[in-house]
Design an enzyme around this catalytic site. Structure first.
Site, PDB file in Angstrom:
ATOM      1  N   SER A  54       0.800   1.417  -7.164  1.00 46.25           N
ATOM      2  CA  SER A  54       0.483   1.830  -8.531  1.00 46.25           C
ATOM      3  C   SER A  54      -0.710   2.772  -8.545  1.00 46.25           C
ATOM      4  CB  SER A  54       0.166   0.621  -9.410  1.00 46.25           C
ATOM      5  OG  SER A  54      -0.261   1.051 -10.693  1.00 46.25           O
ATOM      6  N   THR A  59      -7.208   2.410  -4.285  1.00 43.98           N
ATOM      7  CA  THR A  59      -6.725   3.057  -3.064  1.00 43.98           C
ATOM      8  C   THR A  59      -5.603   4.038  -3.376  1.00 43.98           C
ATOM      9  OG1 THR A  59      -7.319   1.097  -1.796  1.00 43.98           O
ATOM     10  CG2 THR A  59      -5.846   2.652  -0.728  1.00 43.98           C
ATOM     11  N   CYS A  60      -4.713   3.669  -4.271  1.00 38.41           N
ATOM     12  CA  CYS A  60      -3.608   4.562  -4.640  1.00 38.41           C
ATOM     13  C   CYS A  60      -4.158   5.833  -5.293  1.00 38.41           C
ATOM     14  CB  CYS A  60      -2.640   3.857  -5.583  1.00 38.41           C
ATOM     15  SG  CYS A  60      -1.911   2.356  -4.902  1.00 38.41           S
ATOM     16  N   ALA A  61      -5.099   5.671  -6.198  1.00 38.51           N
ATOM     17  CA  ALA A  61      -5.708   6.819  -6.868  1.00 38.51           C
ATOM     18  C   ALA A  61      -6.410   7.725  -5.861  1.00 38.51           C
ATOM     19  CB  ALA A  61      -6.687   6.336  -7.933  1.00 38.51           C
ATOM     20  N   SER A  63      -5.626   8.127  -2.694  1.00 37.12           N
ATOM     21  CA  SER A  63      -4.636   8.853  -1.895  1.00 37.12           C
ATOM     22  C   SER A  63      -4.070  10.036  -2.674  1.00 37.12           C
ATOM     23  CB  SER A  63      -3.514   7.930  -1.411  1.00 37.12           C
ATOM     24  OG  SER A  63      -2.641   7.551  -2.439  1.00 37.12           O
TER      25      SER A  63
END
Length: 165
Positions: A54, A59-61, A63
């Site tokens: 999500s 971490t997703c943001a 990447s």
């Protein structure tokens, strides 16, 4: 099935990533304008598929931001950021962050992309979402690099993914 961890606790995916040297299977994913994109929309381009649970996690943001920065200098390459987030959330995030060098694609409807590529998390608190993974594809649709990130909270190996282009 891949065995990965979330905070050190074991969880599993629905399968294994596609193998290096194979062709990326066609897909149908929803774009920010709610139109459907398939592999043919990116024909002749090198692709970095940045897949994650999500965009609303740190971490997703990160990447998405890092690949956005790298993508601006890549020739004939498109970075696809794929999650089960709604297209509205993906668009909101990139708009708020000023990110213009990545393409967001959503697998929210049935998770078919995640299931077809062994990415669906099948147990634990993130069950139903995609695992964190990278798939790099050449301009002919051949997979040149994959990474199933072993600990979901960790970032992928950006350098290895970009070197595979």
């Amino acid at each position: 099935m891949a065995s990965i961890t979330l905070g050190g606790n074991p969880i599993h995916t629905s399968g294994e990533l596609p193998t290096v040297g194979s062709q990326l299977a066609d897909f149908k994913l929803v774009q920010n304008d709610l139109s459907v994109a398939s592999l043919s929309n990116f024909a002749g381009k090198k692709l970095v598929l940045n897949i994650f649970p999500s965009v609303d996690t740190g971490t997703c943001a990160t990447s998405v931001r890092k690949f956005n920065e790298s993508a601006s200098g890549l020739e004939n390459t498109t970075v696809l950021c794929i999650s089960r987030d709604l297209p509205f959330a993906q668009k909101r995030f990139c708009g708020a962050e000023g990110l213009e060098n990545v393409v967001n694609l959503s697998d929210f409807q049935a998770g078919a992309f995640g299931k077809a590529n062994g990415l669906e998390i099948i147990d634990g608190p993130l069950a139903g979402l995609h695992s964190r993974a990278i798939i790099v594809v050449d301009e002919n649709g051949k997979i040149t690099h994959t990474e199933q990130v072993a600990e979901i909270a960790n970032e992928p190996n950006y350098e290895a993914a970009l070197a595979a282009l």
